[in-house]
Design an enzyme around this catalytic site. Structure first.
Site, PDB file in Angstrom:
ATOM      1  N   GLY A 292     -42.691  23.853  25.584  1.00  0.00           N
ATOM      2  CA  GLY A 292     -41.297  24.578  26.001  1.00  0.00           C
ATOM      3  C   GLY A 292     -40.102  23.804  25.890  1.00  0.00           C
ATOM      4  O   GLY A 292     -40.065  22.745  24.826  1.00  0.00           O
TER       5      GLY A 292
ATOM      6  N   LEU B 115     -37.668  24.788  24.290  1.00  0.00           N
ATOM      7  CA  LEU B 115     -37.745  24.946  22.699  1.00  0.00           C
ATOM      8  C   LEU B 115     -36.210  24.699  22.001  1.00  0.00           C
ATOM      9  O   LEU B 115     -35.332  24.972  22.701  1.00  0.00           O
ATOM     10  CB  LEU B 115     -37.955  26.393  22.291  1.00  0.00           C
ATOM     11  CG  LEU B 115     -39.372  26.558  23.091  1.00  0.00           C
ATOM     12  CD1 LEU B 115     -39.819  28.152  22.727  1.00  0.00           C
ATOM     13  CD2 LEU B 115     -40.443  25.931  22.704  1.00  0.00           C
TER      14      LEU B 115
ATOM     15  N   HIS C  90     -38.766  24.074  17.023  1.00  0.00           N
ATOM     16  CA  HIS C  90     -39.970  24.727  17.466  1.00  0.00           C
ATOM     17  C   HIS C  90     -39.719  26.078  16.675  1.00  0.00           C
ATOM     18  O   HIS C  90     -40.881  26.638  16.147  1.00  0.00           O
ATOM     19  CB  HIS C  90     -39.953  24.973  18.873  1.00  0.00           C
ATOM     20  CG  HIS C  90     -40.040  23.668  19.799  1.00  0.00           C
ATOM     21  ND1 HIS C  90     -39.205  23.154  20.593  1.00  0.00           N
ATOM     22  CD2 HIS C  90     -41.209  23.077  19.940  1.00  0.00           C
ATOM     23  CE1 HIS C  90     -39.647  22.132  21.116  1.00  0.00           C
ATOM     24  NE2 HIS C  90     -41.085  22.051  20.834  1.00  0.00           N
TER      25      HIS C  90
ATOM     26  N   GLU D 179     -43.994  17.824  12.143  1.00  0.00           N
ATOM     27  CA  GLU D 179     -44.021  16.137  11.425  1.00  0.00           C
ATOM     28  C   GLU D 179     -43.361  15.147  12.148  1.00  0.00           C
ATOM     29  O   GLU D 179     -43.623  14.188  11.941  1.00  0.00           O
ATOM     30  CB  GLU D 179     -43.933  16.374   9.968  1.00  0.00           C
ATOM     31  CG  GLU D 179     -44.910  17.138   9.328  1.00  0.00           C
ATOM     32  CD  GLU D 179     -44.633  17.045   7.565  1.00  0.00           C
ATOM     33  OE1 GLU D 179     -43.513  16.421   7.256  1.00  0.00           O
ATOM     34  OE2 GLU D 179     -45.435  17.569   7.172  1.00  0.00           O
TER      35      GLU D 179
ATOM     36  N   GLN E 184     -49.443  12.332  16.138  1.00  0.00           N
ATOM     37  CA  GLN E 184     -50.218  13.297  16.829  1.00  0.00           C
ATOM     38  C   GLN E 184     -50.829  14.386  15.813  1.00  0.00           C
ATOM     39  O   GLN E 184     -52.083  14.709  16.140  1.00  0.00           O
ATOM     40  CB  GLN E 184     -48.991  14.215  17.611  1.00  0.00           C
ATOM     41  CG  GLN E 184     -49.525  15.514  18.229  1.00  0.00           C
ATOM     42  CD  GLN E 184     -48.536  16.290  19.089  1.00  0.00           C
ATOM     43  OE1 GLN E 184     -48.270  15.584  20.390  1.00  0.00           O
ATOM     44  NE2 GLN E 184     -47.661  17.282  18.675  1.00  0.00           N
TER      45      GLN E 184
ATOM     46  N   VAL F 139     -36.966  18.820  11.523  1.00  0.00           N
ATOM     47  CA  VAL F 139     -35.795  19.327  11.612  1.00  0.00           C
ATOM     48  C   VAL F 139     -34.606  18.603  12.124  1.00  0.00           C
ATOM     49  O   VAL F 139     -34.975  18.090  13.151  1.00  0.00           O
ATOM     50  CB  VAL F 139     -35.758  20.801  12.371  1.00  0.00           C
ATOM     51  CG1 VAL F 139     -34.355  21.419  12.184  1.00  0.00           C
ATOM     52  CG2 VAL F 139     -36.781  21.698  11.873  1.00  0.00           C
TER      53      VAL F 139
HETATM   54  O1  PAF Z   1     -46.053  18.333  20.718  1.00  0.00           O
HETATM   55  C1  PAF Z   1     -45.901  18.648  21.546  1.00  0.00           C
HETATM   56  O2  PAF Z   1     -45.304  19.605  22.225  1.00  0.00           O
HETATM   57  C2  PAF Z   1     -47.080  18.441  22.699  1.00  0.00           C
HETATM   58  O3  PAF Z   1     -47.765  17.369  22.534  1.00  0.00           O
HETATM   59  C3  PAF Z   1     -48.425  19.479  22.269  1.00  0.00           C
HETATM   60  C4  PAF Z   1     -48.939  19.379  20.914  1.00  0.00           C
HETATM   61  C5  PAF Z   1     -47.872  20.907  22.609  1.00  0.00           C
HETATM   62  C6  PAF Z   1     -49.722  19.155  23.268  1.00  0.00           C
HETATM   63  O4  PAF Z   1     -49.171  19.282  24.714  1.00  0.00           O
END
Ligand code: PAF
Length: 282
Positions: free
Chosen positions: A31, A33, A37, A148, A153, A180
């Site tokens: 969230g 956002l 996103h 990225e 991650q 971005v």
């Molecule tokens: O990048 C994120 O927002 C979080 O680490 C994810 C991949 C949604 C996992 O909670």
């Protein structure tokens, strides 16, 4: 857009999308956002007939001293944004649906999780791998999209998908989307909202110092000295601490002391209580 918060409702909603034919893309988020996103959602929409998103602020990826309670939560605003982008399904489970009483399983990905953010945030990537593995099993998307900005991650998630033979999505269908940036170069992040006006201005020194370092490295400057200069530039600009500034192989994340043709610069630095991360190709 249909918003669901229980697993049985999610299963029916996914089955209904599948019944209509076409592929399903998942954009997992926590969230808060921003344009970054929404770019993931737009990329997903180019590659799949149906786009699903998830919003879940995952407690297992926050350390004891991290900002779980302070993490911005704005479900209604976020769902309006997703709906406007044409997302068909939003999976927004409460914590006790994701981790019911007695929950006991943890996914640990060795190697790529170690060092960089893994060193500064013990347990963070176990939390990420665990929740993303669950999100993949819950939604069973054909493809998935991650930013990225969180390069490590992404490496952890791809490794997990390969190692666990995930098929929905397969590792090859886990896509990274370029960072971005704001007009002054700062990578977009939900954490930028924590910066005061003064800190926000100073924060632009991060991408600037990284670009300067990369220019020097391309001229074959000594890596150790260049990274030392980068740290000094951030300190002068008002950063309180540099957690790491390292050059690593973009795929394996193995540490490098010079460019191997696939090198990437990774930096994490703190300004006030806010930790910013960024990465760029060398
Ligand atoms: O990048 C994120 O927002 C979080 O680490 C994810 C991949 C949604 C996992 O909670």
């Amino acid at each position: 857009m249909q918003t669901v918060s229980r697993l049985d409702m999610l299963r029916s909603a996914v089955d209904a999308l599948r019944a209509g034919g076409g592929t399903i893309a998942l954009v997992p988020t926590m969230g808060a956002l921003h344009e970054g996103h929404l770019t993931l959602v737009r990329e997903a929409a180019k590659r799949a007939e149906h786009v699903a998103a998830s919003i879940f602020v995952n407690p297992r990826q926050f350390g004891a001293n991290e900002d779980l309670d302070a993490y911005p939560r704005q479900l209604q605003h976020d769902s309006d944004l997703l709906e406007a982008e044409g997302v068909e399904l939003l999976w927004a489970p409460p914590a006790d649906v994701m981790y019911p009483e007695g929950y006991a399983t943890n996914v640990t990905v060795a190697g790529v999780s170690e060092g960089l953010c893994g060193a500064d945030r013990p347990g963070h990537f176990d939390g990420v791998a665990t929740v993303v593995c669950k999100l993949f099993n819950q939604v069973r998307p054909d493809i998935a999209f991650f930013g990225e900005k969180d390069w490590q991650q992404l490496a952890v998630i791809r490794r997990m998908a390969r190692d666990l033979d995930l098929s929905q999505p397969e590792a090859g269908n886990i896509h990274g989307v370029p960072i971005v940036r704001e007009a002054d170069g700062l990578a977009m992040s939900s954490r930028n909202a924590y910066l005061s006006a003064e800190q926000r201005e100073a924060a632009a020194a991060l991408p600037r110092a990284m670009r300067d370092a990369i220019a020097l490295l391309s001229d074959r400057a000594d890596a150790e000295r260049t990274l030392g200069n980068l740290r000094a530039a951030l300190s002068v600009a008002g950063f309180d601490r540099v957690d790491y500034a390292e050059i690593r192989d973009a795929d394996t994340l193995a540490p490098l002391d010079s460019d191997n043709g696939n090198a990437r610069l990774f930096v994490a630095a703190r300004i006030g209580g806010t930790r910013l991360i960024d990465n760029m190709a060398v």
